[in-house]
Motif scaffolding. Structure first.
Motif, PDB file in Angstrom:
ATOM      1  N   GLU A 180      54.636  13.655 -14.646  1.00  0.00           N
ATOM      2  CA  GLU A 180      53.190  14.121 -14.346  1.00  0.00           C
ATOM      3  C   GLU A 180      52.360  14.216 -16.152  1.00  0.00           C
ATOM      4  OE1 GLU A 180      51.739  14.151 -11.859  1.00  0.00           O
ATOM      5  OE2 GLU A 180      52.879  14.552  -9.710  1.00  0.00           O
ATOM      6  N   HIS A 215      55.438   7.093 -11.930  1.00  0.00           N
ATOM      7  CA  HIS A 215      55.052   7.890 -12.489  1.00  0.00           C
ATOM      8  C   HIS A 215      54.783   7.469 -13.802  1.00  0.00           C
ATOM      9  CE1 HIS A 215      54.871  11.280  -9.547  1.00  0.00           C
ATOM     10  NE2 HIS A 215      55.346  10.599  -9.281  1.00  0.00           N
ATOM     11  N   ASN A 252      50.384   8.422 -15.511  1.00  0.00           N
ATOM     12  CA  ASN A 252      49.817   9.761 -14.611  1.00  0.00           C
ATOM     13  C   ASN A 252      48.824  10.245 -15.946  1.00  0.00           C
ATOM     14  OD1 ASN A 252      53.076  10.136 -14.077  1.00  0.00           O
ATOM     15  ND2 ASN A 252      53.486  10.206 -16.005  1.00  0.00           N
ATOM     16  N   ARG A 257      45.770   8.896 -13.212  1.00  0.00           N
ATOM     17  CA  ARG A 257      45.671  10.102 -12.323  1.00  0.00           C
ATOM     18  C   ARG A 257      44.839  11.143 -12.821  1.00  0.00           C
ATOM     19  NH1 ARG A 257      51.081   8.942 -10.974  1.00  0.00           N
ATOM     20  NH2 ARG A 257      51.427  11.099 -11.747  1.00  0.00           N
ATOM     21  N   SER A 271      51.217  13.535 -21.552  1.00  0.00           N
ATOM     22  CA  SER A 271      51.966  13.172 -19.522  1.00  0.00           C
ATOM     23  C   SER A 271      53.514  13.597 -20.095  1.00  0.00           C
ATOM     24  CB  SER A 271      51.649  10.870 -19.683  1.00  0.00           C
ATOM     25  OG  SER A 271      52.511  10.916 -18.838  1.00  0.00           O
TER      26      SER A 271
END
Length: 288
Positions: A58, A168, A173, A176, A238
């Motif tokens: 993430e 991902h 990542n 987002r 990330s």
């Protein structure tokens, strides 16, 4: 030489051409030099004012005001991270990895700076401490903290996996995280995600084919890379799905661990008359 690539005829003076000595494109001696003694003095007694934990696979955003320090730390296991930086008040001013690479080299460490994009082109952050500076360059030509790789992304993954849809990758990542931080739709903000500083990643180029390689990162819990924020910064980090990047990335197979970003406030008096650098002095006329 790449496999199966046809060669042209070899000229008679081939070895003489290869023997020409290289010239450094951008001699660093004329760059504005950071005042490392000032930064080191200001590190003493600095106060932790905030921390952000980045979960495995993430990304999270953080803010570091001008004149503050921030550290990216390994806290549980070997893990690499992809770092984006923006001017906190103007996302158009962002980290320019290509120019940073041209000015400082393929890998960054203490005393190197992260430069911003045109037309601003000024220092955004200066690396003030690196617990992995002992690694140097290994026998394969590998080193840590590179500005070579762009970031793992779902588009390249789609091509290499014949249609895979992996969400991902570091690019996704970071997208987002920035969308959440700014309140903008991901589709609107994706273009502001940019090439990264690969923190803790051990990389280089193969000697025979010149291909970008990765190998197991030497990072261990407790290691950190520390920066001085030259301007008000919005950052995004990330925790790469490749973990320590010893085998692969853009998958759920690698062991991954969290990373942490700590922000510190120094005693402002220790910075003396320091002030954020002005934007680049070029007049932007381009000869017109």
């Amino acid at each position: 030489m790449k496999p199966d690539r046809p060669l042209s005829s070899v000229p008679e003076d081939a070895e003489a051409r290869r023997a020409i000595r290289p010239v450094v494109c951008y001699p660093p001696e004329t760059l504005p030099a950071p005042d490392m003694a000032l930064y080191h003095a200001a590190r003493e007694g600095m106060e932790l004012i905030g921390s952000v934990t980045v979960p495995p696979r993430e990304a999270r955003c953080f803010r570091a005001p001008a004149g503050h320090f921030f550290r990216i730390r390994s806290i549980e296991g070997p893990q690499v991270g992809d770092l984006n930086l923006w001017n906190a008040g103007n996302l158009k001013e962002r980290f320019y990895s290509g120019k940073t690479r041209a000015l400082h080299g393929t890998h960054l460490s203490t005393g190197d700076r992260m430069w911003s994009s045109f037309p601003y082109m000024r220092p955004m952050a200066t690396i003030t401490h690196d617990t992995l500076d002992w690694y140097g360059f290994d026998a394969f030509g590998g080193s840590v903290h590179d500005v070579i790789g762009t970031r793992c992304d779902p588009y390249t993954h789609n091509l290499l996996s014949h249609g895979g849809q992996y969400h991902h990758c570091c690019h996704s990542n970071l997208t987002r995280a920035l969308a959440e931080e700014t309140g903008q739709p991901a589709a609107n903000i994706e273009g502001d995600v940019h090439d990264v500083l690969n923190v803790f990643m051990c990389t280089g180029f193969t000697r025979d084919t010149g291909q970008y390689f990765m190998k197991a990162s030497p990072v261990r819990p407790g290691d950190y890379l520390e920066f001085f924020a030259e301007i008000d910064l919005l950052g995004a980090l990330s925790a790469c799905p490749g973990g320590d990047c010893s085998a692969e990335h853009s998958s759920d197979m690698a062991a991954c661990y969290p990373l942490q970003v700590d922000v510190y406030r120094p005693d402002r008096r220790l910075l003396g008359d320091w002030h954020p650098p002005a934007v680049n002095g070029y007049v932007c006329s381009h000869g017109l």
